[in-house]
Motif scaffolding. Structure first.
Motif, PDB file in Angstrom:
ATOM      1  N   SER A 107      26.626 122.731 -28.879  1.00  0.00           N
ATOM      2  CA  SER A 107      27.169 121.404 -28.925  1.00  0.00           C
ATOM      3  C   SER A 107      28.118 120.335 -29.462  1.00  0.00           C
ATOM      4  O   SER A 107      28.339 119.598 -28.651  1.00  0.00           O
ATOM      5  CB  SER A 107      25.396 120.431 -28.261  1.00  0.00           C
ATOM      6  N   ARG A 108      28.184 120.642 -30.565  1.00  0.00           N
ATOM      7  CA  ARG A 108      28.328 120.271 -31.745  1.00  0.00           C
ATOM      8  C   ARG A 108      29.821 121.060 -31.081  1.00  0.00           C
ATOM      9  O   ARG A 108      30.537 119.858 -31.684  1.00  0.00           O
ATOM     10  CB  ARG A 108      28.242 120.539 -32.740  1.00  0.00           C
ATOM     11  N   ARG A 109      29.927 122.039 -31.320  1.00  0.00           N
ATOM     12  CA  ARG A 109      31.164 122.370 -30.299  1.00  0.00           C
ATOM     13  C   ARG A 109      31.613 121.637 -29.468  1.00  0.00           C
ATOM     14  O   ARG A 109      33.093 120.821 -29.731  1.00  0.00           O
ATOM     15  CB  ARG A 109      31.333 123.640 -30.097  1.00  0.00           C
ATOM     16  N   GLU A 110      31.471 121.690 -28.347  1.00  0.00           N
ATOM     17  CA  GLU A 110      31.653 120.854 -27.429  1.00  0.00           C
ATOM     18  C   GLU A 110      31.969 119.184 -27.785  1.00  0.00           C
ATOM     19  O   GLU A 110      33.066 118.892 -27.046  1.00  0.00           O
ATOM     20  CB  GLU A 110      30.463 120.331 -26.111  1.00  0.00           C
ATOM     21  N   MET A 111      30.945 119.144 -28.681  1.00  0.00           N
ATOM     22  CA  MET A 111      31.083 117.833 -28.482  1.00  0.00           C
ATOM     23  C   MET A 111      32.252 117.838 -29.374  1.00  0.00           C
ATOM     24  O   MET A 111      33.697 116.601 -28.798  1.00  0.00           O
ATOM     25  CB  MET A 111      30.160 117.385 -29.597  1.00  0.00           C
ATOM     26  N   ILE A 112      32.701 118.184 -29.856  1.00  0.00           N
ATOM     27  CA  ILE A 112      34.114 118.029 -30.799  1.00  0.00           C
ATOM     28  C   ILE A 112      34.897 118.505 -29.803  1.00  0.00           C
ATOM     29  O   ILE A 112      36.115 117.284 -29.776  1.00  0.00           O
ATOM     30  CB  ILE A 112      34.741 119.182 -31.826  1.00  0.00           C
ATOM     31  N   GLY A 113      34.929 119.047 -28.972  1.00  0.00           N
ATOM     32  CA  GLY A 113      35.988 119.849 -27.832  1.00  0.00           C
ATOM     33  C   GLY A 113      36.055 118.363 -27.394  1.00  0.00           C
ATOM     34  O   GLY A 113      37.526 118.237 -26.676  1.00  0.00           O
ATOM     35  N   LEU A 114      34.926 117.681 -26.566  1.00  0.00           N
ATOM     36  CA  LEU A 114      35.255 116.155 -25.544  1.00  0.00           C
ATOM     37  C   LEU A 114      36.178 115.360 -26.184  1.00  0.00           C
ATOM     38  O   LEU A 114      37.031 114.579 -26.206  1.00  0.00           O
ATOM     39  CB  LEU A 114      33.987 115.793 -25.199  1.00  0.00           C
ATOM     40  N   GLN A 115      35.817 115.398 -28.103  1.00  0.00           N
ATOM     41  CA  GLN A 115      36.504 114.404 -28.772  1.00  0.00           C
ATOM     42  C   GLN A 115      37.947 114.306 -28.733  1.00  0.00           C
ATOM     43  O   GLN A 115      38.287 113.809 -28.443  1.00  0.00           O
ATOM     44  CB  GLN A 115      35.893 114.121 -30.477  1.00  0.00           C
ATOM     45  N   GLU A 116      37.688 116.290 -28.975  1.00  0.00           N
ATOM     46  CA  GLU A 116      39.553 116.169 -29.524  1.00  0.00           C
ATOM     47  C   GLU A 116      40.165 115.781 -27.435  1.00  0.00           C
ATOM     48  O   GLU A 116      41.528 115.269 -27.670  1.00  0.00           O
ATOM     49  CB  GLU A 116      39.438 117.704 -29.680  1.00  0.00           C
ATOM     50  N   ARG A 117      39.217 116.595 -26.078  1.00  0.00           N
ATOM     51  CA  ARG A 117      40.882 115.940 -25.600  1.00  0.00           C
ATOM     52  C   ARG A 117      40.162 114.581 -24.881  1.00  0.00           C
ATOM     53  O   ARG A 117      41.575 113.788 -24.769  1.00  0.00           O
ATOM     54  CB  ARG A 117      38.967 116.327 -24.073  1.00  0.00           C
TER      55      ARG A 117
END
Lengths: 460, 618
Positions: B148-158
């Protein structure tokens, strides 16, 4: 329905006299006047050159023949065949010629619209009207023949002058709020003048006879505007066809829009009857073969007969993609005409060239759509009853009445392509004009009309 | 800990405390299992311990070992192994009983300890597995957290990218807007320029035109001329008048006059039209008002009776009604004076009408609701029954029409034999005719059967009558007998009374037919209803001799299968109605040559079965 024999014709110049007794037609430089009933030649006049325009005087006593190339007009009298009159516009040239409503004056427009010359046949007087505007419809006479409205252009401003036709005195002169006036037309009662602007701007102005601005109408901005205008015979409605494919109808009390007729390419309403012209497939049913084959069948080049079929809704009509990068795009309402009793309005949308739309003015809704096999060239209402004649440049003439519609093959050798048509005054005959020939089509008289137009879908 | 408490005996509380201490220790110590084992093994008798004991006590050191044990045991709170000495000097004797008691207690303790150990072990295992599980869970959750942390990072990036894009787009939009503005400005300037140019060009053009005009005019062009043989008269017969300055003014005035006259005429015409239209509309309005009043007047009484809110308006309306006639002439006056009154009154009426209609609507909806609440189920059933019935009827009618058509066609075919068309039709109908003939013969057979049946029925009826008479006599005698024996057979008597009521004449029969009526409504439910019906029937006809006939008719019905179900009613059993029923049956057969066979035969079969079953009941 009977057809006369085919006569020669040139330049589509064939006209019934206003009293309905005579028929004038031109063959090159000859003018032929026939009796409408017997079709016998009553008079034959020879002009100096090829005739380009003919017009009957209002009292049917004179015919003018214009030869624009020569800049000359010749006038012939029916009562005195030896009488003649020749008007020469000289170096000024000639682009248009018409009668005044009294039938004693001729209005000649010179080249470049320098002036309009009014020649009197009664006196030797000549009057000039300067600054006529070169536009689509710059001259309009009231129906009673009293007044003439003329569009003018002076000092980069459009004006309208109202003349009294009896003595050519200027009655009113006023400027119009148009960018580039395109046409004027009197209401049939002669009290209101409709003025419309060029197609670049949607603007219709209504002036009273005394020059007051009654109303100005603008449906939309920033788009191509008015394409065609027609008054109803009762002067009650003004129909305005525009480039957006709609007809707007104004009323004569408030001069506001009553309704808007769109011309969609698909018709979904089951109440609307859609007549579709379809080629008749030759049925070779046993027992129906006539022993001597009919003449039409014997002719090799005879085109297939057609009939009308009632299409079941929804119907999608053939549309034409307008070419965007050319002038005069084929869109908008190119033609509209009220029936003589003002009950119906026939329109043609140029983007749906094969269809004629007939609107019920009493109910203000679409009534009938006729879809032809080829583009509609012109249509005209019977002057006596709601009956519409249509031609498409093919070998057929089409008639519609509220009872139904028929497609009639014009008989004769070879191909008779009906390019134009005009009704006789009493509506019982119809002149069909092709490029080189014309013939008369006699319709059944009143008692037999019932059988001819018995029921909708009765196809001849 | 709690488990421990439950395991330990209350009298061993001290030991349990110790053990508690152990366990607490074990819990504290990291190498718990082993140490516990060691500690526990100090008490039980394991092999090692045994050998140790064997080494511990020898022949020589019995005394010492005993004393040692005594000491040890006393320290652990056991009673002393030695007998209590009377005197100090006397040597303490080993008390065997105490030793044995001690041993026993020790053994008991040992067993308990073993049990406790087992429990602890299982507990331990449990805890271990729990631990494993929790560790797994922990690992999983950790993974999840990671993802989820990774996802969050991805989302943040997006999100960041999108924001970036958005900013770019905003920039672009601004640019475009600027451009549009620029272009609009350009267009505007171009337009003004174009207009300007146009005007200039037009002026030039006008100048040129003027020049050309002058040239054309000044040329003294001889060509510009009109050759006329002779001038013609004016159309109106007048002579052309010369224009002079004086006359021109008068001409102009005359023209103006005429123009205004025309305009005036037009306006007058239009005014007249508008007046006419107005009059029409007024008439319509007036008529509408009148109709409204007449419509509402019977209505007014009701609200006056029950409601007090509308009485005021009603009264005023009544007043208006009274003044209506006198004011009628006022309609012809100019609109302004009347308009207000008219519109007001119409508005008022309209309001009343509206409220009335609304009230009616409410009532209707209420009634609907009530209806739904009350008899929803019943009505539906009724509906279904009705529809079924109607469908059946429709089918019958259709079939009748069909047969009639066929008959008609037959007749026609026979009537116009000479015609070729009829011949053709004959050919066409030949097959049908044959079929019809077959059907006819069938019908005839059936008719014969029916007549036979009828005869048997009448006979049966006669027999039945006779039998009834006999039976009644018998019953009378029997009743008499019973009356005499009443005191002795009590409950028998009660049954007989029931029977009596069942046999008691026509009134009961009426009730029977009453029972049969509702069943006629739902012929499909025949099989359900039949047992009851038949049981009653059989009750009413205890030893009916016509039962066999009955069966016959049933079977016949099932054979032909065209019997109307409605006709299979208990009424049939009535002897005096048998003939009519037969006629009915015949009719139905004629009308419906082919009908739902299975259903009817099934029905009739169940009927007969039940009949047969119940036959020997009384």
């Amino acid at each position: 329905m009977n057809f006369s024999e085919v006569f020669k014709l040139s330049g589509l110049l064939c006209k019934f006299s206003p009293d309905g007794k005579y028929l004038a037609s031109c063959v090159q430089y000859r003018l032929v006047v026939r009796d409408v009933h017997t079709l016998q030649i009553l008079h034959l006049y020879t002009c100096l050159d090829q005739i380009q325009h003919i017009e009957w005087s209002a009292d049917s006593l004179f015919i003018l023949c214009a030869m624009y190339k020569r800049g000359q007009v010749q006038v012939w009298s029916l009562e005195q065949p030896e009488w003649h009159c020749r008007i020469d516009e000289g170096s000024a040239g000639l682009v248009a010629s018409c009668w005044s409503p009294d039938g004693r004056h001729i209005l000649n427009t010179t080249e470049f619209h320098l002036r309009i010359t009014v020649w009197s046949l009664c006196t030797k007087s000549v009057s000039y009207i300067k600054y006529p505007k070169a536009c689509q419809q710059g001259v309009s006479f009231t129906r009673d023949g009293r007044y003439m409205a003329l569009a003018e252009r002076r000092d980069c401003q459009d004006h309208v002058s109202v003349f009294v036709c009896s003595d050519w005195q200027l009655l009113r002169h006023f400027d119009t709020e148009t960018q580039d006036l395109a046409g004027i037309e009197w209401a049939p009662n002669g009290c209101v003048l409709a003025v419309w602007d060029t197609c670049l701007e949607y603007k219709v102005l209504l002036y009273s006879l005394d020059g007051r601005l009654l109303s100005a109408y603008c449906a939309y901005e920033w788009s191509l505007g008015v394409k065609s205008v027609a008054w109803s015979p009762s002067s009650q409605f003004l129909a305005i066809g525009s480039y957006d494919g709609k007809v707007r109808i104004l009323n004569h009390v408030t001069w506001k829009m009553i309704t808007e007729f769109g011309h969609p390419a698909t018709i979904n309403n089951p109440k609307i009857v859609v007549y579709k012209e379809a080629e008749k497939t030759p049925r070779l049913a046993p027992g129906r073969l006539a022993f001597p084959p009919p003449r039409a069948a014997a002719g090799v080049a005879s085109p297939a007969e057609t009939k009308y079929e009632i299409a079941s809704v929804p119907v999608s009509l053939q549309t034409l993609k307008p070419v965007a990068d050319r002038a005069n795009p084929k869109i908008g309402i190119g033609a509209l005409a009220f029936s003589p009793d003002s009950y119906f309005l026939a329109t043609r949308s140029d983007s749906v060239p094969n269809a004629v739309w007939i609107w019920d003015i009493q109910k203000l809704r679409l009534f009938v759509v006729l879809e032809q096999l080829s583009p509609v060239r012109s249509f005209q209402w019977d002057p006596q009853q709601p009956r519409l004649a249509i031609c498409t440049g093919g070998g057929k003439v089409y008639l519609w009445s509220p009872a139904g519609c028929v497609s009639v093959q014009v008989p004769g050798e070879g191909d008779f392509q009906v390019l134009s048509l005009c009704w006789h005054l009493n509506g019982d005959s119809l002149a069909l004009l092709s490029k080189d020939h014309f013939c008369l089509c006699f319709l059944e008289t009143e008692d037999r009309v019932g059988t001819a137009f018995g029921r909708p879908g009765d196809h001849t | 800990m709690g488990e421990w408490m439950t395991v330990t005996d209350p009298d061993l509380s001290s030991d349990s405390k110790n053990i508690c201490q152990y366990t607490s220790e074990t819990k504290m110590s990291p190498s718990s299992l082993y140490s516990q084992q060691v500690l526990c093994s100090s008490i039980p008798l394991s092999k090692n311990v045994h050998s140790f004991f064997s080494a511990f006590c020898t022949e020589e050191n019995i005394e010492q070992s005993v004393s040692y044990l005594d000491q040890e045991l006393t320290t652990f709170g056991f009673p002393s192994l030695y007998e209590e000495s009377k005197g100090k000097d006397t040597k303490r004797e080993l008390n065997i009983v105490a030793v044995l008691n001690c041993m026993n207690e020790l053994l008991v303790l040992q067993r308990k300890n073993l049990l406790a150990q087992e429990n602890v072990e299982t507990q331990n295992l449990k805890l271990g597995s729990d631990m494993d599980h929790l560790q797994n869970c922990y690992a999983k959750l950790k993974e999840q957290l990671e993802t989820s942390r990774r996802e969050m990072i991805g989302l943040q990036e997006r999100d960041r990218q999108l924001q970036c894009k958005n900013r770019n787009l905003h920039q672009l939009l601004k640019n475009e807007k600027d451009e549009v503005q620029k272009l609009q400005n350009i267009i505007a300037s171009r337009a003004t320029q174009y207009n300007h140019d146009m005007k200039r060009k037009e002026r030039e053009y006008n100048k040129l035109k003027e020049r050309l005009h002058q040239l054309v005019m000044n040329k003294k062009d001889k060509k510009i001329a009109m050759e006329v043989l002779n001038y013609v008269g004016r159309a109106d017969g007048k002579r052309g008048s010369w224009r002079t300055g004086k006359t021109e003014a008068s001409f102009f005035l005359r023209n103006e006059d005429e123009m205004y006259k025309i305009l005036l005429n037009d306006y007058e015409y239009r005014q007249k039209q508008i007046l006419m239209e107005n009059a029409e509309l007024k008439k319509v309005l007036q008529q509408m008002k009148k109709e409204m009043i007449s419509l509402l007047s019977p209505q007014k009484q009701k609200p006056r009776e029950r409601a007090d809110d509308s009485t005021g308006t009603v009264i005023s309306d009544a007043e208006e009604d009274a003044g209506e006639l006198s004011r009628e002439s006022m309609w012809d006056l100019s609109c302004e004076t009347v308009r207000e009154q008219l519109t007001n009154s119409i508005r008022k009426q309209w309001r009343i009408l509206k409220s009335h209609v609304e009230k009616l609507d409410n009532q209707v909806s209420k009634v609907h609701l009530e209806g739904f609440n009350d008899e929803d189920v019943i009505s539906r059933q009724d509906h279904e029954q009705e529809t079924e019935k109607l469908e059946l009827e429709i089918q019958q009618c259709k079939e009748m029409i069909k047969t009639q058509q066929q008959l008609l066609q037959q007749q026609l075919a026979t009537a116009c034999d000479d015609d070729t068309t009829s011949l053709l039709r004959d050919c066409y109908l030949l097959e049908e005719k044959e079929r019809l003939k077959e059907e006819w013969s069938l019908f005839r057979e059936q008719k014969k059967n029916f007549e036979k049946e009828r005869r048997s029925f009448t006979e049966a009826a006669i027999r039945l009558g006779l039998e009834r008479k006999a039976f009644e006599e018998e019953r009378a005698s029997w009743l008499k007998q019973q009356f005499l024996n009443m005191t002795t057979f009590d409950h028998q008597n009660s049954e007989n009374v029931k029977l009596f009521s069942a046999f008691s004449g026509s009134s009961d029969r009426d009730s029977l037919t009453m029972h049969s009526r509702p069943r006629q409504k739902k012929p499909q439910n025949m099989s359900n209803g039949s047992p009851v019906c038949t049981s009653k029937l059989t009750k009413s006809l205890p030893a009916s001799p016509s039962t066999s006939d009955f069966c016959q008719t049933r079977s016949c019905a099932s054979e032909h299968s065209s019997v109307n179900v409605l006709n299979i009613t208990p009424e049939e059993t009535k002897p005096n109605q048998v003939g009519r029923e037969c006629a009915n049956q015949k009719w139905s057969m004629a009308s419906r040559p082919e009908s739902q066979e299975g259903c009817y035969s099934g029905c009739s079969l169940t009927y007969t079965n039940s009949h047969v079953e119940k036959d020997d009941l009384p």
